[in-house]
Scaffold this active site. Structure first.
Site, PDB file in Angstrom:
ATOM      1  N   GLY A   5      66.733  47.306  33.891  1.00 50.71           N
ATOM      2  CA  GLY A   5      67.517  47.265  32.659  1.00 50.71           C
ATOM      3  C   GLY A   5      67.130  48.454  31.801  1.00 50.71           C
ATOM      4  O   GLY A   5      66.624  49.461  32.289  1.00 50.71           O
ATOM      5  N   ALA A   6      67.363  48.317  30.491  1.00 50.86           N
ATOM      6  CA  ALA A   6      67.092  49.421  29.594  1.00 50.86           C
ATOM      7  C   ALA A   6      65.599  49.741  29.559  1.00 50.86           C
ATOM      8  O   ALA A   6      65.197  50.898  29.569  1.00 50.86           O
ATOM      9  CB  ALA A   6      67.588  49.065  28.207  1.00 50.86           C
ATOM     10  N   GLU A   7      64.772  48.708  29.568  1.00 56.61           N
ATOM     11  CA  GLU A   7      63.347  48.907  29.331  1.00 56.61           C
ATOM     12  C   GLU A   7      62.485  48.363  30.448  1.00 56.61           C
ATOM     13  O   GLU A   7      61.392  48.859  30.682  1.00 56.61           O
ATOM     14  CB  GLU A   7      62.941  48.142  28.065  1.00 56.61           C
ATOM     15  N   ALA A   8      62.959  47.324  31.095  1.00 60.07           N
ATOM     16  CA  ALA A   8      62.077  46.582  31.995  1.00 60.07           C
ATOM     17  C   ALA A   8      62.491  46.711  33.460  1.00 60.07           C
ATOM     18  O   ALA A   8      63.619  47.053  33.768  1.00 60.07           O
ATOM     19  CB  ALA A   8      62.090  45.113  31.587  1.00 60.07           C
TER      20      ALA A   8
ATOM     21  N   LYS B 108      58.191  40.904  35.722  1.00 60.38           N
ATOM     22  CA  LYS B 108      58.959  41.744  34.798  1.00 60.38           C
ATOM     23  C   LYS B 108      57.970  42.680  34.129  1.00 60.38           C
ATOM     24  O   LYS B 108      57.093  42.239  33.390  1.00 60.38           O
ATOM     25  CB  LYS B 108      59.681  40.871  33.757  1.00 60.38           C
TER      26      LYS B 108
ATOM     27  N   ALA C 160      65.916  44.724  39.690  1.00 59.16           N
ATOM     28  CA  ALA C 160      66.931  45.023  38.684  1.00 59.16           C
ATOM     29  C   ALA C 160      66.283  45.865  37.587  1.00 59.16           C
ATOM     30  O   ALA C 160      65.236  45.525  37.071  1.00 59.16           O
ATOM     31  CB  ALA C 160      67.483  43.722  38.103  1.00 59.16           C
TER      32      ALA C 160
ATOM     33  N   ASP D  79      69.377  38.528  22.155  1.00 62.24           N
ATOM     34  CA  ASP D  79      70.228  39.273  23.101  1.00 62.24           C
ATOM     35  C   ASP D  79      71.017  38.287  23.964  1.00 62.24           C
ATOM     36  O   ASP D  79      70.880  38.257  25.190  1.00 62.24           O
ATOM     37  CB  ASP D  79      69.349  40.187  23.961  1.00 62.24           C
TER      38      ASP D  79
HETATM   39  N1  LIG Z   1      62.886  34.591  36.166  1.00 66.49           N
HETATM   40  C1  LIG Z   1      63.891  35.199  36.812  1.00 66.49           C
HETATM   41  N2  LIG Z   1      64.410  34.681  37.957  1.00 66.49           N
HETATM   42  C2  LIG Z   1      65.409  35.291  38.603  1.00 66.49           C
HETATM   43  N3  LIG Z   1      65.987  36.444  38.209  1.00 66.49           N
HETATM   44  C3  LIG Z   1      65.528  37.024  37.084  1.00 66.49           C
HETATM   45  C4  LIG Z   1      64.458  36.445  36.321  1.00 66.49           C
HETATM   46  N4  LIG Z   1      64.213  37.223  35.258  1.00 66.49           N
HETATM   47  C5  LIG Z   1      65.080  38.257  35.352  1.00 66.49           C
HETATM   48  N5  LIG Z   1      65.879  38.158  36.433  1.00 66.49           N
HETATM   49  C6  LIG Z   1      66.940  39.085  36.881  1.00 66.49           C
HETATM   50  O1  LIG Z   1      66.640  40.393  36.419  1.00 66.49           O
HETATM   51  C7  LIG Z   1      67.635  40.854  35.495  1.00 66.49           C
HETATM   52  C8  LIG Z   1      66.964  41.630  34.350  1.00 66.49           C
HETATM   53  O2  LIG Z   1      66.035  40.781  33.687  1.00 66.49           O
HETATM   54  P1  LIG Z   1      65.940  40.725  32.104  1.00 66.49           P
HETATM   55  O3  LIG Z   1      67.285  40.419  31.552  1.00 66.49           O
HETATM   56  O4  LIG Z   1      64.809  39.815  31.754  1.00 66.49           O
HETATM   57  O5  LIG Z   1      65.492  42.182  31.778  1.00 66.49           O
HETATM   58  P2  LIG Z   1      66.169  43.459  31.084  1.00 66.49           P
HETATM   59  O6  LIG Z   1      67.495  43.122  30.521  1.00 66.49           O
HETATM   60  O7  LIG Z   1      66.055  44.542  32.065  1.00 66.49           O
HETATM   61  O8  LIG Z   1      65.086  43.709  30.038  1.00 66.49           O
HETATM   62  P3  LIG Z   1      64.926  43.973  28.466  1.00 66.49           P
HETATM   63  O9  LIG Z   1      66.249  43.655  27.811  1.00 66.49           O
HETATM   64  O10 LIG Z   1      63.834  43.011  28.087  1.00 66.49           O
HETATM   65  O11 LIG Z   1      64.504  45.391  28.340  1.00 66.49           O
HETATM   66  C9  LIG Z   1      68.356  39.593  35.047  1.00 66.49           C
HETATM   67  O12 LIG Z   1      69.685  39.845  34.656  1.00 66.49           O
HETATM   68  C10 LIG Z   1      68.284  38.710  36.283  1.00 66.49           C
HETATM   69  O13 LIG Z   1      69.290  39.072  37.204  1.00 66.49           O
HETATM   70 MG   LIG Z   2      68.606  41.352  30.230  1.00 64.58          MG
END
Ligand SMILES: Nc1ncnc2c1ncn2[C@@H]1O[C@H](COP(=O)(O)OP(=O)(O)OP(=O)(O)O)[C@@H](O)[C@H]1O
Ligand SMILES: [Mg+2]
Length: 206
Positions: A9-12, A27, A7, A122
């Site tokens: 997202g914006a940054e990760a 992550k 997955a 968030d």
């Molecule tokens: N520990 C975990 N176990 C299962 N799925 C996860 C886990 N961490 C993240 N995910 C999945 O990955 C997606 C993105 O993760 P996360 O929300 O941490 O990051 P992000 O929104 O991309 O990052 P950020 O807002 O820090 O830039 C989550 O919506 C979820 O579906």
């Molecule tokens: Mg997120």
């Protein structure tokens, strides 16, 4: 996570991995070329460290969060337990009848977090995973803080309400059950209610 098991997202970037035989996710925060390299490195490492620390602190306070297995500051990544289940957003969309119950569990989890002085930063229903037993696991602490002020807590609550209201429009009963569970779960509900009124008034007159 998406069908590709990754997955973005914006940054990760989140991808599946195995850590000492355990099902895990990594992550990572890849470098962003639009930022000055030195600043970029700092932002990524501060967010990574702070996210891992807050997840641990929240867990210690009884909030379900992924267990942190490893943290690598060289490539700004966290390896953590893979939590199996749909996000709260997906769970509510696929079974609207369960919305009030899921919402109440969200309210309880956030109340426990705030009672420990931690704000999330968030609180969208995409940053919550619904476990098979109905408990809600909070993820994505990169914008959070500890030793939160009443102001920070108030802003967190308003964001939670707004995010829920816009992602799940028309689900007023669920929204109410979330807020009811939240206020029942914090030690000084009156102070937070007063802060929310302040925040609203400020929005109206500035
Ligand atoms: N520990 C975990 N176990 C299962 N799925 C996860 C886990 N961490 C993240 N995910 C999945 O990955 C997606 C993105 O993760 P996360 O929300 O941490 O990051 P992000 O929104 O991309 O990052 P950020 O807002 O820090 O830039 C989550 O919506 C979820 O579906
Ligand atoms: Mg997120």
């Amino acid at each position: 996570m998406s069908a590709s098991d990754s997955a973005i997202g914006a940054e990760a970037t989140v991808s599946r991995t195995v850590f000492l035989g355990r099902d895990a996710v990594r992550k990572s925060r890849p470098p962003k070329s639009y930022r000055l390299p030195e600043l970029d490195r700092r932002i990524r490492s501060v967010r990574t460290r702070s996210e891992a620390r807050l997840m641990r602190e929240a867990r210690r306070a009884g909030v379900r969060t992924p267990c942190v297995y490893d943290i690598d500051l060289a490539d700004c990544s966290i390896v953590m337990e893979r939590v199996v289940g749909p996000t709260a957003k997906e769970a509510i969309a696929s079974d609207p009848e369960r919305a009030p119950e899921i919402a109440a569990r969200i309210g309880e989890a956030v109340a426990r977090l705030h009672s420990a002085g931690i704000c999330h930063g968030d609180l969208t229903t995409s940053n919550m995973i619904v476990l098979p037993d109905g408990e809600v696991c909070l993820i994505d602490f990169s914008m959070g803080c500890s030793k939160a002020s009443l102001e920070e807590i108030g802003v967190d609550v308003r964001l939670l309400e707004r995010a829920f209201g816009s992602a799940h429009a028309g689900m007023d009963e669920a929204l109410e059950s979330m807020m009811k569970a939240y206020f029942e779960g914090i030690p000084d509900a009156d102070a937070v209610r007063k802060k929310l009124a302040d925040i609203d008034n400020r929005g109206r007159y500035t």
